[in-house]
Design an enzyme around this catalytic site. Structure first.
Site, mmCIF file in Angstrom:
data_model
loop_
_atom_site.group_PDB
_atom_site.id
_atom_site.type_symbol
_atom_site.label_atom_id
_atom_site.label_comp_id
_atom_site.label_asym_id
_atom_site.label_seq_id
_atom_site.Cartn_x
_atom_site.Cartn_y
_atom_site.Cartn_z
ATOM 1 N N CYS B 94 -18.839 115.938 -41.745
ATOM 2 C CA CYS B 94 -18.114 116.348 -40.538
ATOM 3 C C CYS B 94 -16.669 116.763 -40.834
ATOM 4 O O CYS B 94 -16.448 117.784 -41.466
ATOM 5 C CB CYS B 94 -18.197 115.232 -39.504
ATOM 6 S SG CYS B 94 -17.966 115.826 -37.829
ATOM 7 N N HIS B 194 -24.328 112.788 -39.405
ATOM 8 C CA HIS B 194 -24.014 111.377 -39.620
ATOM 9 C C HIS B 194 -25.162 110.569 -39.041
ATOM 10 O O HIS B 194 -26.254 111.097 -38.885
ATOM 11 C CB HIS B 194 -22.644 111.010 -39.060
ATOM 12 C CG HIS B 194 -22.476 111.253 -37.611
ATOM 13 N ND1 HIS B 194 -22.000 112.448 -37.120
ATOM 14 C CD2 HIS B 194 -22.725 110.478 -36.545
ATOM 15 C CE1 HIS B 194 -21.952 112.373 -35.810
ATOM 16 N NE2 HIS B 194 -22.388 111.201 -35.420
#
Lengths: 517, 253
Positions: B94, B194
């Protein structure tokens, strides 16, 4: 989910009016013009053109009638949504309905927000208010969006919009604080903490802090803001308001740590971004902190726990120092996080100039909000239910459960519905490593049971002690089977899983409908 | 055998359970009989390129990301690139992934510089990409799937020669436009996934450990098989829920 939906439907029956017949819809139905005019002059609500006022009042009455009809229908047909839908309908017809109705509360409004402990804190404040002789209008079911707040006051108002109570007490969802303040013009705003919770819904905690800062800037000097001195972001909000600020905190350091937990969220200084140095951290990022670079530090609390004694799952004893001198209280809720809820509630009492004796009674006689912490007897066994919804809260529950050092049987229920937060990566921020060697058995269920099982495996919890059970009914049975005679099953559900397990135990006849508590 | 895992900015870039990735790498390596040392490399600390076997950087909030961008430029960027050139394994998730590209245009006039490890760039998007993700990969020579959860508004685009981590079967991926997710350069992997990504994708965890071992101990270094029963169940559960929502063609996997 059917069951929990139908219990959600009855939830809006707040305890202020446990069995009020809905026939009053007819009884009160007024010859609109005359009654409203009379009422206007009586309450002294104010000048402007009489015509405009009448239009405004007629609109409110229409909105209230529609809202009450919706509430009536959804309650009697068990449609669910009874805690928010009536408010939604009312607001559609009169967008200013909440503002108009709360303006008629003699003592104004109290608004409570924060990531953890909103419901418990608000209910404790309610108990204190009652002991002080007030009649709070309270969104007791925990429906805390603007529509839930509107539904709550709608439910306890006459058709003309006169609340049957003298003070508004509303917990509000973090993101709804600005709107709620704009519409309710509160006398007191209470903020307990700010943790990472459901980032998929709110974005980042700095964003939420920014929302709150902007909202508090709108308060007049006559209002009071009650803030947690030990939570850096929350405490910093005190500088952004013209309102009076009352800080609460814990001075007694015996339950603190020297290092921050992994789940700590706001570790960097709100002013300069440097890392705070902690004398002591109580849980998450809550503690006694100071910035070594710019000098930003924890404000001295006006009300604090000078001494505290936690007793495993039974509760805590606190010696408080207050602006009016020392005060000893006993809280029947376990854990350090409930100490903070108690401090927030007691500080709110002081903000309202409530006598110390009423504050003490309000705290001492308080019992838990449904499902947050609950003990239920099932045959000769006990079920101990504790809501878990984010890393800091989960860590605190684990820490509290294992204060006695004894191994336990657990049932963990992890859902990822919208009300739980759809992103369950937070499970990796919980310190499940603390369970190593301390569990006899763990049954796991819920929509994300498999993720939870992986998390426990990687926390080095014995995989032979872990079992997965998709069906909730079977999961509960398996958990109970693991418990010996007279033993306790510790059930740790996320929010919607808590509603489900409660509905299940209700169906089995072990717990009451939650509006009865 | 021993591996050193360098966790960059563990206290600032940890927003979506990124610690889960460090836990997964450590445990699986330990279960395979490999000694593991996790080194936390915070803001301001330098990185020794030759001492890193696996580098990890997670996601952070906007405020943190600006601090990190500066630190990457001034302190760690060169060493990260050097380590990857030498064959170190790297996983960036990310926000970390975004800053290892060339730049992140966060607003009309605001640009965070990246270190250009990946020939990729990111621009702020108006829509937040949130939800379960399923990605198909073949970079190991075998076909695998990755499952995870994404939550980002930045849109990342890859340069001509940069390979994606995989093809998006469900979810948004890099930019919700081109059906690609993540990036691969040598043994460095960038991704939006994630959840945490590694625990539920043990083949990927093992791949990172294996390439790190081979770089340190030669091509013949092998990784013992470690049980994946719970992990596979969680992996399949994500695929099943996507399928049950009717969001996956039955032929896709």
């Amino acid at each position: 989910m059917e069951l929990s939906r139908s219990s959600g439907c009855v939830a809006q029956e707040s305890s202020e009016s446990p069995s009020r017949p809905n026939t009053h819809v007819m009884v009160y139905l007024p010859p609109i013009g005359t009654h409203i005019a009379a009422w206007n002059s009586k309450t002294g609500l104010l000048p402007g053109s009489a015509g405009a006022l009448r239009v405004s009042s007629v609109r409110l009455v229409a909105a209230i009638i529609a809202g009450k009809l919706v509430a009536f229908v959804s309650r009697h047909l068990n449609l669910g949504g009874g805690t928010t839908f009536p408010g939604q309908v009312t607001r559609r017809i009169d967008p200013r309905a909440l503002e108009k109705m709360t303006a008629r509360l003699e003592q104004g409004c109290i608004i409570v927000t924060g990531t953890n402990g909103k419901t418990t804190t608000t209910r404790m404040i309610s108990n204190i208010l009652r002991h002080a002789g007030f009649k709070p209008v309270h969104n007791r079911s925990g429906a805390n969006l603007i529509t839930g707040v509107t539904s709550a006051i709608l439910n306890s108002s006459s058709l003309l919009g006169q609340p049957r109570g003298d003070v508004g007490l509303f917990e509000v969802d973090e993101a709804n604080l600005p709107r709620t303040l704009a519409e309710t013009h509160p006398k007191v705003v209470v903020i307990n903490n700010l943790f990472r919770d459901q980032l998929d819904r709110y974005g980042e905690i700095d964003y939420v802090a920014g929302l709150w800062r902007g909202a508090l800037q709108t308060l007049p000097p006559s209002a009071c803001v009650v803030l947690n001195a030990d939570d850096p972001l929350v405490a910093s909000l005190g500088k952004s308001t013209r309102a009076r600020v009352l800080y609460f905190g814990i001075e007694d350091e015996r339950y603190g740590n020297q290092i921050l937990e992994h789940a700590a969220d706001s570790k960097s200084c709100v002013n300069c971004g440097a890392r705070y140095v902690y004398d002591v951290a109580f849980y998450g990022h809550v503690g006694k902190y100071a910035c070594p670079v710019c000098g930003e530090k924890r404000p001295l609390p006006n009300l604090y726990a000078a001494h505290l004694m936690l007793a495993s799952t039974s509760g805590s004893e606190l010696s408080l120092s207050t602006p009016d001198g020392p005060l000893e209280v006993k809280v029947s809720l376990p854990g350090l996080y409930n100490v903070y809820n108690t401090l927030a509630a007691a500080a709110t009492g002081f903000a309202l100039d409530i006598p110390v004796v009423a504050i003490k009674q309000g705290v001492d006689t308080f019992s838990a909000a449904f499902g947050r912490i609950e003990r239920v007897a099932i045959g000769d066994k006990m079920v101990f239910l504790a809501l878990v919804k984010n890393p800091v809260g989960f860590n605190e529950v684990l820490r509290t459960l294992f204060l006695d050092g004894l191994p336990k049987n657990l049932l963990i229920l992890i859902n990822d519905n919208i009300a739980d937060g759809t992103d369950i990566s937070w499970l990796w921020d919980v310190d499940f490593e603390a369970l190593q060697g301390k569990v006899n058995s763990v049954v796991i269920s819920g929509t994300r049971a498999e993720d939870m099982a992986v998390r426990l495996k990687y926390a080095l919890v014995d995989t032979a002690a872990i079992s997965l059970e998709t069906d909730l009914d079977k999961a509960l049975q398996a958990g109970l089977t693991n418990v010996g005679e007279g033993g306790t099953l510790y059930v740790l559900p996320t929010y919607t899983a808590m509603l489900e397990i409660r509905a299940l135990m209700q169906k089995m006849g072990y717990v009451g409908k939650f509006w009865q508590d | 055998m021993k591996l050193r895992i360098c966790h960059l900015y563990p206290d600032l870039m940890n927003i979506y359970g990124d610690r889960g990735n460090i836990i997964a790498l450590s445990r699986r390596a330990q279960w395979a009989g490999i000694e593991v040392e996790v080194v936390n490399v915070p803001l301001g600390a330098s990185l020794d390129a030759s001492a890193c076997d696996i580098i990890f950087i997670g996601g952070g909030q906007d405020k943190e990301q600006a601090l990190i961008a500066k630190d990457l430029q001034e302190v760690k960027g060169k060493a990260i690139i050097e380590a990857v050139q030498e064959g170190a394994a790297l996983l960036a998730v990310c926000g970390g992934y975004q800053l290892l590209g060339k730049y992140f245009k966060t607003g009309a006039d605001a640009v965070l510089p990246g270190i250009g490890l990946f020939d990729a760039w990111t621009v702020a998007g108006s829509k937040r990409c949130i939800g379960d993700v399923l990605v198909e990969c073949d970079f190991t020579g075998e076909r695998h799937t990755l499952v995870g959860f994404e939550n980002h508004s930045g849109k990342t685009y890859l340069g001509e020669s940069l390979k994606p981590l995989g093809k998006v079967l469900h979810g948004f991926g890099n930019n919700a436009e081109d059906g690609r997710e993540g990036a691969i350069y040598k043994n460095a992997f960038g991704t939006y996934l994630h959840g945490s990504i590694l625990p539920k994708n043990p083949w990927f965890t093992d791949h990172l450990i294996r390439v790190a071992l081979q770089r340190r101990y030669g091509d013949q270094a092998s990784l013992a098989r470690v049980d994946t029963s719970f992990e596979d169940r969680a992996h399949q559960a994500v695929i099943a829920r996507i399928r049950n929502r009717g969001k996956l063609d039955t032929g896709a996997i």
